[in-house]
Design a protein around this motif. Structure first.
Motif, PDB file in Angstrom:
ATOM      1  N   VAL A  95       0.842  -1.206   0.000  1.00  0.00           N
ATOM      2  CA  VAL A  95       0.000   0.000   0.000  1.00  0.00           C
ATOM      3  C   VAL A  95       0.874   1.251   0.000  1.00  0.00           C
ATOM      4  O   VAL A  95       0.634   2.191  -0.772  1.00  0.00           O
ATOM      5  CB  VAL A  95      -0.978   0.008   1.199  1.00  0.00           C
ATOM      6  N   LEU A  96       1.896   1.273   0.844  1.00  0.00           N
ATOM      7  CA  LEU A  96       2.778   2.441   0.901  1.00  0.00           C
ATOM      8  C   LEU A  96       3.478   2.676  -0.433  1.00  0.00           C
ATOM      9  O   LEU A  96       3.628   3.818  -0.874  1.00  0.00           O
ATOM     10  CB  LEU A  96       3.808   2.274   2.016  1.00  0.00           C
ATOM     11  N   THR A  97       3.893   1.614  -1.093  1.00  0.00           N
ATOM     12  CA  THR A  97       4.586   1.750  -2.380  1.00  0.00           C
ATOM     13  C   THR A  97       3.635   2.197  -3.479  1.00  0.00           C
ATOM     14  O   THR A  97       3.955   3.087  -4.265  1.00  0.00           O
ATOM     15  CB  THR A  97       5.267   0.430  -2.773  1.00  0.00           C
ATOM     16  N   ALA A 147       0.950   3.857  -3.166  1.00  0.00           N
ATOM     17  CA  ALA A 147       0.350   5.175  -2.906  1.00  0.00           C
ATOM     18  C   ALA A 147       0.918   6.219  -3.855  1.00  0.00           C
ATOM     19  O   ALA A 147       0.255   7.212  -4.158  1.00  0.00           O
ATOM     20  CB  ALA A 147       0.603   5.582  -1.453  1.00  0.00           C
ATOM     21  N   LEU A 184      -3.515   0.831  -6.721  1.00  0.00           N
ATOM     22  CA  LEU A 184      -4.525   0.784  -5.671  1.00  0.00           C
ATOM     23  C   LEU A 184      -5.885   1.174  -6.227  1.00  0.00           C
ATOM     24  O   LEU A 184      -5.989   2.069  -7.060  1.00  0.00           O
ATOM     25  CB  LEU A 184      -4.154   1.733  -4.530  1.00  0.00           C
ATOM     26  N   LEU A 194      -6.768   2.856  -1.699  1.00  0.00           N
ATOM     27  CA  LEU A 194      -6.307   4.211  -1.389  1.00  0.00           C
ATOM     28  C   LEU A 194      -6.833   4.700  -0.040  1.00  0.00           C
ATOM     29  O   LEU A 194      -6.166   5.479   0.638  1.00  0.00           O
ATOM     30  CB  LEU A 194      -6.725   5.188  -2.495  1.00  0.00           C
ATOM     31  N   SER A 195      -8.014   4.215   0.349  1.00  0.00           N
ATOM     32  CA  SER A 195      -8.571   4.631   1.638  1.00  0.00           C
ATOM     33  C   SER A 195      -7.745   4.102   2.808  1.00  0.00           C
ATOM     34  O   SER A 195      -7.865   4.595   3.932  1.00  0.00           O
ATOM     35  CB  SER A 195     -10.034   4.192   1.767  1.00  0.00           C
ATOM     36  N   GLN A 252      -4.414   4.246   2.763  1.00  0.00           N
ATOM     37  CA  GLN A 252      -3.136   4.957   2.734  1.00  0.00           C
ATOM     38  C   GLN A 252      -2.912   5.774   4.008  1.00  0.00           C
ATOM     39  O   GLN A 252      -1.864   5.644   4.654  1.00  0.00           O
ATOM     40  CB  GLN A 252      -3.053   5.853   1.508  1.00  0.00           C
ATOM     41  N   ARG A 253      -3.840   6.619   4.364  1.00  0.00           N
ATOM     42  CA  ARG A 253      -3.633   7.496   5.534  1.00  0.00           C
ATOM     43  C   ARG A 253      -3.496   6.718   6.835  1.00  0.00           C
ATOM     44  O   ARG A 253      -2.576   6.990   7.618  1.00  0.00           O
ATOM     45  CB  ARG A 253      -4.730   8.545   5.611  1.00  0.00           C
ATOM     46  N   GLU A 308      -0.084   5.030   6.733  1.00  0.00           N
ATOM     47  CA  GLU A 308       0.994   6.011   6.889  1.00  0.00           C
ATOM     48  C   GLU A 308       1.115   6.452   8.345  1.00  0.00           C
ATOM     49  O   GLU A 308       2.230   6.623   8.857  1.00  0.00           O
ATOM     50  CB  GLU A 308       0.765   7.220   5.982  1.00  0.00           C
ATOM     51  N   THR A 321       2.753   3.617  10.283  1.00  0.00           N
ATOM     52  CA  THR A 321       4.160   3.537   9.886  1.00  0.00           C
ATOM     53  C   THR A 321       4.964   4.655  10.537  1.00  0.00           C
ATOM     54  O   THR A 321       6.072   4.428  11.048  1.00  0.00           O
ATOM     55  CB  THR A 321       4.291   3.598   8.352  1.00  0.00           C
TER      56      THR A 321
END
Length: 120
Positions: A28-30, A32, A82, A87-88, A90-91, A94, A97
């Motif tokens: 997901v981080l990648t 994004a 994504l 995408l939902s 992602q936040r 993050e 992380t």
């Protein structure tokens, strides 16, 4: 439908397993940053075997978190991206992380103290 994570029979637990998996988090981080090819994902994530990355990508596609697009080229080109559902995540990912990166030292210190006390 709203799930109940405390109900052992609720499928919410399956979703928590997916988003709690370190490889899914790193995918997901990648992704994004936009669509990526398999080799870019593998190289960026680091430490993941191609087999495990493939399994993770397939599971995330099945869960509706990402799409796999095959381009009609020779050799074939495949990109992963994504979905809006992915995408939902992602936040929240993050944020977790960031917390992990900020607190890794404190956690390691706590582990060392705990292990030292247990060894006595």
């Amino acid at each position: 439908m709203r799930g109940d994570a405390f109900d052992p029979d609720c499928p919410t637990r399956l979703i928590l397993d997916r988003i709690g998996d370190k490889w899914s988090v790193l995918v997901v981080l990648t992704l994004a940053g936009g669509p990526r090819r398999f080799t870019h994902l593998r190289d960026t994530i680091g430490g993941v075997t191609p087999k495990v990355l493939t399994q993770t990508l397939r599971a995330m596609e099945r869960d509706g978190l990402l799409t796999r697009h095959v381009f009609a080229e020779v050799p074939p080109r495949v990109e992963y991206a994504l979905t809006p559902l992915g995408l939902s995540l992602q936040r929240p990912i993050e944020a977790i992380t960031e917390w992990a990166q900020e607190n890794v030292g404190a956690v390691i210190t706590a582990r060392d103290h705990h292990d030292a006390a247990a060894a006595v």
